[in-house]
Motif scaffolding. Structure first.
Motif, short mmCIF file in Angstrom:
data_model
loop_
_atom_site.label_atom_id
_atom_site.label_comp_id
_atom_site.label_asym_id
_atom_site.label_seq_id
_atom_site.Cartn_x
_atom_site.Cartn_y
_atom_site.Cartn_z
N ASN A 1 0.68 -1.35 -0.03
CA ASN A 1 0.22 -0.13 -0.28
C ASN A 1 0.79 1.24 0.00
OD1 ASN A 1 -2.18 1.65 -0.12
ND2 ASN A 1 -2.94 1.21 2.04
N THR A 2 1.61 1.42 -1.07
CA THR A 2 2.68 2.49 -1.34
C THR A 2 1.86 3.85 -1.47
OG1 THR A 2 3.12 2.12 -3.53
CG2 THR A 2 4.60 1.18 -1.84
N TYR A 3 0.72 3.98 -1.68
CA TYR A 3 0.14 5.13 -1.89
C TYR A 3 -0.58 5.68 -0.68
CZ TYR A 3 -3.72 8.58 -3.25
OH TYR A 3 -4.54 9.63 -3.38
N ALA A 4 -1.04 4.74 0.26
CA ALA A 4 -1.50 5.46 1.67
C ALA A 4 -0.43 5.54 2.47
CB ALA A 4 -2.52 4.41 2.16
N SER A 5 0.64 4.66 2.65
CA SER A 5 1.75 4.81 3.55
C SER A 5 3.16 4.58 2.57
CB SER A 5 1.73 3.92 4.71
OG SER A 5 1.60 2.46 4.18
N PRO A 6 3.68 5.59 1.99
CA PRO A 6 4.89 5.52 1.18
C PRO A 6 5.97 5.35 2.01
CG PRO A 6 4.07 7.68 1.07
CD PRO A 6 3.09 6.94 1.92
N GLY A 7 7.24 4.54 1.63
CA GLY A 7 8.42 4.46 2.14
C GLY A 7 9.01 5.75 1.94
N ILE A 8 9.57 6.04 3.22
CA ILE A 8 10.11 7.49 3.32
C ILE A 8 11.54 7.21 3.49
CG2 ILE A 8 10.38 9.67 4.35
CD1 ILE A 8 7.17 9.50 4.62
N GLY A 9 12.65 7.77 2.86
CA GLY A 9 13.90 7.83 2.98
C GLY A 9 14.44 9.26 3.28
N THR A 10 15.34 9.47 4.28
CA THR A 10 15.75 10.72 4.63
C THR A 10 17.43 10.57 5.05
OG1 THR A 10 15.44 10.50 7.05
CG2 THR A 10 13.75 11.37 5.70
N GLN A 11 17.94 11.80 4.79
CA GLN A 11 19.48 11.68 5.14
C GLN A 11 19.65 11.62 6.63
OE1 GLN A 11 20.87 15.27 3.65
NE2 GLN A 11 21.17 14.40 1.47
N ALA A 12 21.00 11.06 7.17
CA ALA A 12 21.06 10.83 8.68
C ALA A 12 20.64 12.22 9.51
CB ALA A 12 22.55 10.39 8.68
N GLY A 13 21.02 13.12 8.85
CA GLY A 13 20.94 14.46 9.80
C GLY A 13 19.53 14.99 9.69
#
Length: 177
Positions: free
Chosen positions: A20-32
Motif C-alpha cells: 500500500n505505497t499510496y496510503a503509506s509510502p516508504g520514506i527515506g531521509t538523510q542521516a541528519g
C-alpha cells in the motif's frame, strides 16, 4: 504478512515488498534529518568573501574538550569566481580573524552549537592533516559527507578555499550528538 520469510535466501536475488505505497509510502531521509528536527543540526557560512592573491579563505570549527558531543559533518559547499581548491583538514590554526556563530537549522530554536568558529583570509597555520581535496572550477561545489567526518571533543576541522584572487564562499553543515 505472517507467512513471509524474514531473511532472503542466499541463492536468490534480494527482494523487497512494499505494501500500500499510496496510503503509506516508504520514506527515506538523510542521516541528519532527525537531528535537524531535534534542533541539533547547524550551519556555518563564510558569506561571499573577496580573497586576495596568494591567500585562502579559511573557515574553522573547534569542538572543545569536555563538550560531551561529537560533530558529524554533513555537507561542505560553496562557490568560487575562479578555479581553486577546497581542502578539508583535521587541525590547523587560524590566527586572528572573525569569530562566527553557527546557526541552528531548526528555525526559532534556542539550542546553541558546542563549537567555536573562526574565519579569515590567509594561510592555515599549525600542522594540519589533509583529509579531502577538491579542485573546483568557477561556480559552485558541494561535498555530501552524511556524517562520515567526525570531530570529537578536543578536535578541530578546518576548510580552506584558494589560492588566488577570487570571491568565494564556504558553507559547513553538521549535527551534534
Amino acid at each position: 504478512m505472517a507467512n513471509f520469510k524474514v531473511f532472503n535466501r542466499s541463492t536468490r536475488p534480494l527482494y523487497t515488498q512494499n505494501v500500500n505505497t499510496y496510503a503509506s509510502p516508504g520514506i527515506g531521509t538523510q542521516a541528519g534529518s532527525g537531528a535537524a528536527s531535534a534542533g541539533e543540526s547547524f550551519t556555518l557560512t563564510s558569506g561571499s568573501v573577496s580573497v586576495p592573491a596568494s591567500q585562502n579563505l579559511l573557515l574553522q570549527i573547534n569542538n572543545p574538550s569536555g563538550s560531551g558531543k561529537s560533530v558529524y559533518v554533513s555537507r561542505i559547499s560553496g562557490g568560487a569566481t575562479a578555479a581553486a581548491a577546497v581542502n578539508v583538514y583535521s587541525g590547523g590554526t587560524i590566527t586572528s580573524g572573525t569569530t562566527l556563530t553557527p546557526q541552528n537549522n531548526l528555525f526559532g530554536s534556542s539550542i546553541a552549537s558546542v563549537v567555536t568558529a573562526r574565519q579569515n583570509n590567509g594561510t592555515l597555520g599549525g600542522t594540519p592533516v589533509l583529509y579531502l581535496n577538491l579542485p573546483v572550477t568557477t561556480g559552485i561545489y558541494s561535498m555530501t559527507l552524511d556524517g562520515s567526518l567526525v570531530v570529537p571533543p578536543g578536535q578541530t576541522l578546518s576548510v580552506t578555499l584558494g589560492t588566488g584572487a577570487l570571491t568565494a564562499s564556504v558553507n559547513l553543515t553538521w549535527w551534534e550528538a
